[in-house]
Design an enzyme around this catalytic site. Structure first.
Site, PDB file in Angstrom:
ATOM      1  N   LYS A  33       0.831  -1.214   0.000  1.00  0.00           N
ATOM      2  CA  LYS A  33       0.000   0.000   0.000  1.00  0.00           C
ATOM      3  C   LYS A  33       0.860   1.258   0.000  1.00  0.00           C
ATOM      4  O   LYS A  33       0.449   2.305  -0.495  1.00  0.00           O
ATOM      5  CB  LYS A  33      -0.974  -0.017   1.164  1.00  0.00           C
ATOM      6  CG  LYS A  33      -0.353  -0.187   2.561  1.00  0.00           C
ATOM      7  CD  LYS A  33      -0.022   1.103   3.242  1.00  0.00           C
ATOM      8  CE  LYS A  33       0.608   0.850   4.602  1.00  0.00           C
ATOM      9  NZ  LYS A  33       0.994   2.101   5.302  1.00  0.00           N
TER      10      LYS A  33
ATOM     11  N   THR B 226      -4.022   5.397   3.042  1.00  0.00           N
ATOM     12  CA  THR B 226      -2.651   5.846   2.793  1.00  0.00           C
ATOM     13  C   THR B 226      -2.473   6.472   1.422  1.00  0.00           C
ATOM     14  O   THR B 226      -1.638   7.366   1.250  1.00  0.00           O
ATOM     15  CB  THR B 226      -1.688   4.649   2.942  1.00  0.00           C
ATOM     16  OG1 THR B 226      -1.964   3.973   4.170  1.00  0.00           O
ATOM     17  CG2 THR B 226      -0.242   5.098   2.951  1.00  0.00           C
TER      18      THR B 226
END
Length: 299
Positions: free
Chosen positions: A161, A218
């Site tokens: 991520k 994120t």
């Protein structure tokens, strides 16, 4: 429960705040900090339950130089893949301790929000579900804890991520719009799932807190260091200047390099990670965007 946090960066301090709500907690780092209950390393390593919040690329060297196996249990709080070897962190820690004594924490968790006791949900993954539950039960009331045994899935999602977050920062920095960001993140989820499945991770892990939950957070917020790396790249800044401005580790950078080399070795199709790698090597961000759009594969 007595817990020692190793590593007093922002995430280490946030975990210290969280676990201190219901437990007896001390903290240690290489550089002494003005933090209550700061202790020396030997005392920290005497605790039965450890939380390791040191950067992923430093883990092997730190363990070789400092760790003495006294039967401790370890909760791994760092996220990344070892660039030098392509090893996952469970493989690195497995060189020093039995993996039945190791767990991994994942999920949407900006350190600044954890420090403010804002609510979230996190997942503890371990081959030893009893250990995972012990750590999950030690979390404060403002964090809902879940457990599972898909260690590889948790690791891949947590590391990958950060790479997609760099791309998210580029996308927003170039003002490509909400449609573009949504497309990027959704395809990033497909890509990280493909990579994880190659190494035996379960598909559903990537639709959970540590996968989609952490990715959506994120890859779309300036609170993310990796997202800010992408913003800097979109503005034509050098990587050195970006990192100097951050003043912190951005794990997505070494993880991108690790993914690139693993993909070449294992023949895994990772178009977004590939273009992020090329950006880090100096390719123009707009050229990377165009090449992603021109890519005709439906993989």
């Amino acid at each position: 429960m007595k817990i020692a946090i190793i590593g007093a960066g922002k995430w280490g301090q946030a975990l210290y705040h969280a676990f201190s709500q219901n437990n007896e907690v001390v903290i240690n780092s290489r550089t002494p900090k003005d933090i209550e209950n700061f202790v020396g390393l030997d005392e920290a390593l005497s605790y039965e339950y450890l939380v390791m919040a040191i950067p992923a690329q430093s883990v092997r060297g730190w363990m070789e130089a400092n760790f003495e196996d006294r039967g401790q249990n370890i909760l791994v709080a760092s996220k990344g893949i070892e660039t030098a070897t392509g090893a996952f962190l469970n493989e690195v820690y497995g060189s020093f301790v039995d993996l039945d004594r190791v767990a991994f924490i994942s999920g949407p968790s900006f350190a600044t929000e954890v420090q403010k006791s804002l609510p979230t949900a996190l997942k503890i993954s371990s081959k030893n579900l009893e250990l995972a539950k012990i750590y999950a039960d030690a979390l404060p009331k403002f964090i809902k804890g879940y457990v599972d045994d898909d260690v590889v899935g948790a690791e891949v999602a947590g590391a990958y991520k950060n790479v997609i977050a760099i791309a998210g920062g580029v996308c927003d920095g170039l003002e490509l719009g909400n449609n573009a960001r949504a497309s990027l993140i959704s395809r990033g989820l497909v890509e990280m799932t493909r990579f994880g499945e190659h190494f035996g991770a379960r598909t559903e892990t990537f639709l959970s807190l540590g996968g989609a939950g952490d990715l959506f957070l994120t890859a779309s917020s300036q609170l993310s260091r990796n997202y800010r790396v992408g913003l800097g790249l979109s503005q034509g800044k050098t990587l050195d200047d970006i990192l100097e401005e951050l003043g912190e580790v951005a794990e997505g950078i070494p993880t991108t390099k690790a993914l690139f080399h693993i993909a070449q070795k294992e023949n895994i199709y990772l178009p977004i990670a590939d273009e992020v790698y090329k950006m880090l090597e100096g390719k123009e961000p707009l050229a990377c965007v165009q090449d992603l759009l021109d890519n005709s594969s439906d993989g």
